[in-house]
Design an enzyme around this catalytic site. Sequence first.
Site, PDB file in Angstrom:
ATOM      1  N   ASP A  46       0.839  -1.301  -0.023  1.00 52.37           N
ATOM      2  CA  ASP A  46       0.008   0.049   0.011  1.00 52.37           C
ATOM      3  C   ASP A  46       0.881   1.079   0.153  1.00 52.37           C
ATOM      4  OD1 ASP A  46      -2.357  -1.297  -0.022  1.00 52.37           O
ATOM      5  OD2 ASP A  46      -2.711  -0.870   2.142  1.00 52.37           O
ATOM      6  N   LYS A  47       0.121   2.302  -0.643  1.00 54.52           N
ATOM      7  CA  LYS A  47       0.836   3.736  -0.571  1.00 54.52           C
ATOM      8  C   LYS A  47       0.485   4.367   0.711  1.00 54.52           C
ATOM      9  CE  LYS A  47       1.191   8.117  -2.667  1.00 54.52           C
ATOM     10  NZ  LYS A  47       1.062   8.784  -4.096  1.00 54.52           N
TER      11      LYS A  47
END
Length: 700
Positions: free
Chosen positions: A226-227
């Site tokens: 995930d960012k």
Amino acid sequence: MESKNNKNCSKFSHKKRFQKPQFDHKNYTKKTFRHVDQVTETEVGISEFLSNLEGFSGVIKARYSDFHVSEVDPSGAVAVLTNTDIPKEEKVIIDYASLEESPIETLPQNIWKDIREMVKTNSKESVKFDVSDLEKEERKNLHTKVKGIFGNKIDSNTIEEDGKKFVIFKKPTQGSKERFVWPEGRGDYVHFILYKEALDTMTACYRVADVTKIRPSFITYAGIKDKRAKTTQWMCVKQVEPWKLIIKTKPIRSIKIGNITFKDTPLKLGDLRGNRFKIALRNVAAENIVIEKAIEHVKDNGFINYYGLQRFGNDKEAPTYTIGVKLLLGNWKEACDLILKQKKSDDPHSDVGKAKKIFAETKDSEKAFNCLNRSKNNCVEAKLLQGLAREKDNYVNALENIPRNMRLLYLHSFQSIVWNKMVSIRIKKYGLKPVENDLVVINDVFVENEIGVDESFVENFIDGKDEQENNPEIHKQKQQVKALTESELSKYTIYDIVLPLPGYDVIYPENLKEEYKEELGKYGLTLEMPKQSVKTYTLSGAYRKILGSVQDLKWKVMKYNDPNNSLILSDFDVLRKIEEPKDIPDGKFKAVILEFTLDASVYATMVLREIMKIDTSPSAQVKLNDYANPSDDSAKIAVTNGSTKEEENVISNGLMHNSILNNKEKMEEFKRSIYGDTTKRRNEEEEDDKKSPKKQKTDD
């Protein structure tokens, strides 16, 4: 006459790029913050639930620190950052004088004997060895191994004479440049744990590569994380000195590296079992009994294994699956146009926004590419513009400039939307029991046609050629399936049933074959998904279980007062001995803290959707995230949710009510964390440089 956009772009010289920008108080104007049209759950086939239990309201990812992801390797070990120390150097001491026989396979005995004699007698005569029959990698290994044995007692380089290649071994001359040689006997591959905050995996690789002066494609990883989260994962690079990974990445505030080990084998894409999640749901509005029933049901029964919204990009104007369709149809120009399309969500002041505008107005890809500054190496649009500038009107070749894994994500996005729609139809039509003609896998192989993507679609990525040794894909194994007969139904459960992702080498279930045909036909495609002349855009297909299961699920309810305070600790927090957040019994707000493990390529947001029975889209979630100050209507972020009327509410005073800029004490703490004691930092960096090992020279 130079256009305004091009004039703005030309202002960014290399020197100015790193200067601290001056705030223009006079010309400052408040920005309008809003969310544009985004893809909804129903548009990508997410419509069903496993149970009719009551759900509850709550905010998912109110802050990125509410979402933690830790990789789980094939052995079941969870990636945890436990130290950031430089490993002690384990030098392998070799007594070359005692080695009568050549220890190097490519080095003949007579040459080995001459080298030993030269070193022993300090002879100034060089030793010349014909290496014309050796490949470049073999020559490189020869240099490395000889230097690993003799150290700075010898120099070597490759020369060419009369069309032949020779390696010259000689005593080093005074003042010759030294270069670090990888110690003989140590594993070639440096495996390490990378902890990051609010960065996607590919951007993190790019930043590490930038400061360590290596190509980003040389860094390998098992999966993309995930960012908008705090994540911990394994990474690997070949023969990079550990001190560089630790010391040179220190200035990158959002990245920490540690737990360095040396191995003989690289880390490959797909070398993971799954991911461990730790999630905080904020402002939960439900009785504890409702929460308990919902969570325990998912713990016992699982959830529909949908691909989450992250799979399809954020913008309804050009969702990723539409680009995938164009690539599958061979409409190369249309695919390029979609990638470079100007969208309402684009920041017109950003590098990419300016470049897109120039390209839209002039169709001059070279001019648009030259406008880019910071984004030149780490975004899809930049790579495509560079390819178009080089290849002119050859769109298929221009697309090749985008790394292959990124292009595959577009194709997989299309497969995913079809799969989502089919699983919804399957559950609505036949329920939660196996039926005749359902498919099951019979050879225990579950390798999907994916590239290790978790929870977030990659919008930023690393540069690099598609070199198999540096950026390997999952080793795909063919899954074998069979259709169930009526007599076999009692032997299987709904948890065994799979559905195909479209491709030329899959079997479609007879009970859904017409539905697949109809859905693919909407995009101009057929069930056969014929192979293309461009191999990259040909999909063989795969199978995915229709239900997912949650492993080792734990949860607790927690009360809190301040929406800005962290509710869960990260690896790095624990390493720094940060105190565990405490429950405030009479707190104003309720949170639910969840911890669980999922298999690779399974979406945690779909677990939360099944528990809470809510819409997981950013558009829906942002509406819930102003709970701490509901009376201040001017502070709410406007959201366009498929409606015709677009609201545009400006944030009060240009700031969100919970912005750190509104809290003087927190702002001062933040500034100290950013700028710190510069003198102390400079002294530390100088001390680190002194600790770095000297180098020895090797050439090829």
